[in-house]
Scaffold this active site. Sequence first.
Site, PDB file in Angstrom:
ATOM      1  N   ASP A   1       0.857  -1.188   0.000  1.00 43.99           N
ATOM      2  CA  ASP A   1       0.000   0.000   0.000  1.00 43.99           C
ATOM      3  C   ASP A   1       0.894   1.240   0.000  1.00 43.99           C
ATOM      4  OD1 ASP A   1      -3.183   0.611   1.189  1.00 43.99           O
ATOM      5  OD2 ASP A   1      -1.724   2.226   1.064  1.00 43.99           O
ATOM      6  N   ILE A   2       0.551   2.195  -0.850  1.00 50.37           N
ATOM      7  CA  ILE A   2       1.400   3.377  -1.023  1.00 50.37           C
ATOM      8  C   ILE A   2       1.340   4.320   0.189  1.00 50.37           C
ATOM      9  CG2 ILE A   2      -0.225   4.972  -2.169  1.00 50.37           C
ATOM     10  CD1 ILE A   2       1.984   5.262  -4.370  1.00 50.37           C
TER      11      ILE A   2
ATOM     12  N   ASN B   1     -12.647  -3.027   3.213  1.00 48.28           N
ATOM     13  CA  ASN B   1     -13.670  -1.997   3.181  1.00 48.28           C
ATOM     14  C   ASN B   1     -14.563  -2.242   1.976  1.00 48.28           C
ATOM     15  OD1 ASN B   1     -12.397  -0.680   5.382  1.00 48.28           O
ATOM     16  ND2 ASN B   1     -10.929   0.254   3.980  1.00 48.28           N
TER      17      ASN B   1
ATOM     18  N   GLN C   1     -14.487   2.511   1.672  1.00 46.41           N
ATOM     19  CA  GLN C   1     -13.794   2.042   0.464  1.00 46.41           C
ATOM     20  C   GLN C   1     -13.514   3.230  -0.452  1.00 46.41           C
ATOM     21  OE1 GLN C   1     -15.851  -1.020  -1.802  1.00 46.41           O
ATOM     22  NE2 GLN C   1     -14.064  -1.371  -3.122  1.00 46.41           N
TER      23      GLN C   1
ATOM     24  N   HIS D   1     -10.470  -5.378  -2.631  1.00 48.50           N
ATOM     25  CA  HIS D   1      -9.118  -5.718  -2.171  1.00 48.50           C
ATOM     26  C   HIS D   1      -9.127  -5.980  -0.684  1.00 48.50           C
ATOM     27  CE1 HIS D   1      -9.720  -1.358  -1.953  1.00 48.50           C
ATOM     28  NE2 HIS D   1      -8.987  -1.401  -0.855  1.00 48.50           N
TER      29      HIS D   1
ATOM     30  N   HIS E   1      -6.789  -5.704   2.764  1.00 49.91           N
ATOM     31  CA  HIS E   1      -5.591  -5.127   3.381  1.00 49.91           C
ATOM     32  C   HIS E   1      -5.011  -6.147   4.363  1.00 49.91           C
ATOM     33  CE1 HIS E   1      -6.617  -0.761   2.497  1.00 49.91           C
ATOM     34  NE2 HIS E   1      -7.807  -1.312   2.339  1.00 49.91           N
TER      35      HIS E   1
HETATM   36  P1  5GP Z   1      -9.696   1.395   0.614  1.00 46.32           P
HETATM   37  O1  5GP Z   1     -10.055   2.537   1.500  1.00 46.32           O
HETATM   38  O2  5GP Z   1     -10.325   1.507  -0.760  1.00 46.32           O
HETATM   39  O3  5GP Z   1      -9.942   0.075   1.265  1.00 46.32           O
HETATM   40  O4  5GP Z   1      -8.131   1.493   0.460  1.00 46.32           O
HETATM   41  C1  5GP Z   1      -7.456   1.798  -0.719  1.00 46.32           C
HETATM   42  C2  5GP Z   1      -5.977   1.736  -0.409  1.00 46.32           C
HETATM   43  O5  5GP Z   1      -5.279   1.825  -1.643  1.00 46.32           O
HETATM   44  C3  5GP Z   1      -5.467   2.895   0.470  1.00 46.32           C
HETATM   45  O6  5GP Z   1      -4.897   2.362   1.661  1.00 46.32           O
HETATM   46  C4  5GP Z   1      -4.439   3.591  -0.408  1.00 46.32           C
HETATM   47  O7  5GP Z   1      -3.300   3.999   0.306  1.00 46.32           O
HETATM   48  C5  5GP Z   1      -4.100   2.548  -1.467  1.00 46.32           C
HETATM   49  N1  5GP Z   1      -3.747   3.107  -2.764  1.00 46.32           N
HETATM   50  C6  5GP Z   1      -4.456   4.030  -3.454  1.00 46.32           C
HETATM   51  N2  5GP Z   1      -3.858   4.289  -4.629  1.00 46.32           N
HETATM   52  C7  5GP Z   1      -2.754   3.514  -4.671  1.00 46.32           C
HETATM   53  C8  5GP Z   1      -1.720   3.342  -5.648  1.00 46.32           C
HETATM   54  O8  5GP Z   1      -1.693   3.966  -6.703  1.00 46.32           O
HETATM   55  N3  5GP Z   1      -0.752   2.444  -5.369  1.00 46.32           N
HETATM   56  C9  5GP Z   1      -0.748   1.730  -4.203  1.00 46.32           C
HETATM   57  N4  5GP Z   1       0.261   0.864  -4.031  1.00 46.32           N
HETATM   58  N5  5GP Z   1      -1.705   1.854  -3.267  1.00 46.32           N
HETATM   59  C10 5GP Z   1      -2.688   2.751  -3.498  1.00 46.32           C
END
Ligand code: 5GP
Length: 136
Positions: A30-31, A86, A93, A99, A101
Amino acid sequence: MEDCIFCKIADGKIPAAKVYEDNNIISFLDIMPANKGHCLVVPKKHYETLLDISDDDLKNLIITTKKIAKALSLSIGNGSFNLVMNNGKVAGQLVDHAHIHIIPRFKGDRLRLKWSHKKYVNKQMKEIQEKIKKFV
Ligand code: 5GP
Ligand code: ZN
């Protein structure tokens, strides 16, 4: 999905720090990690939430999640980790491509994933139980 960031990563169109890839699943760091080593495990096919994922891809997803959690534990971790998924905007989300985590936990990391507890009143618990059971 043209504008989906995780589809682009799965297609190799934008870079990611990959830790695993096969025909169906990709996993990368995760970035913006909650802790160092925070990994995402992603089906390559675009599904929006858990409810959309085919049973076969879901099996692949959870088996790969175990594989990555084990690798994290043996490398930088210690066997403690949280799985978070999420599903939907209200649940937080941000990327609309399903996805999981994997967040490795370290003693004293002060990460807060625990929630405060609510209470059922009167027959609420039984009513909710009955409502859910009808759809299972
Ligand atoms: P969500 O809130 O949708 O469950 O989490 C999305 C996750 O994707 C976040 O923790 C965010 O840091 C990660 N993320 C978003 N864009 C990128 C990206 O371009 N590259 C990577 N490696 N992670 C990303
Ligand atoms: Zn996608």
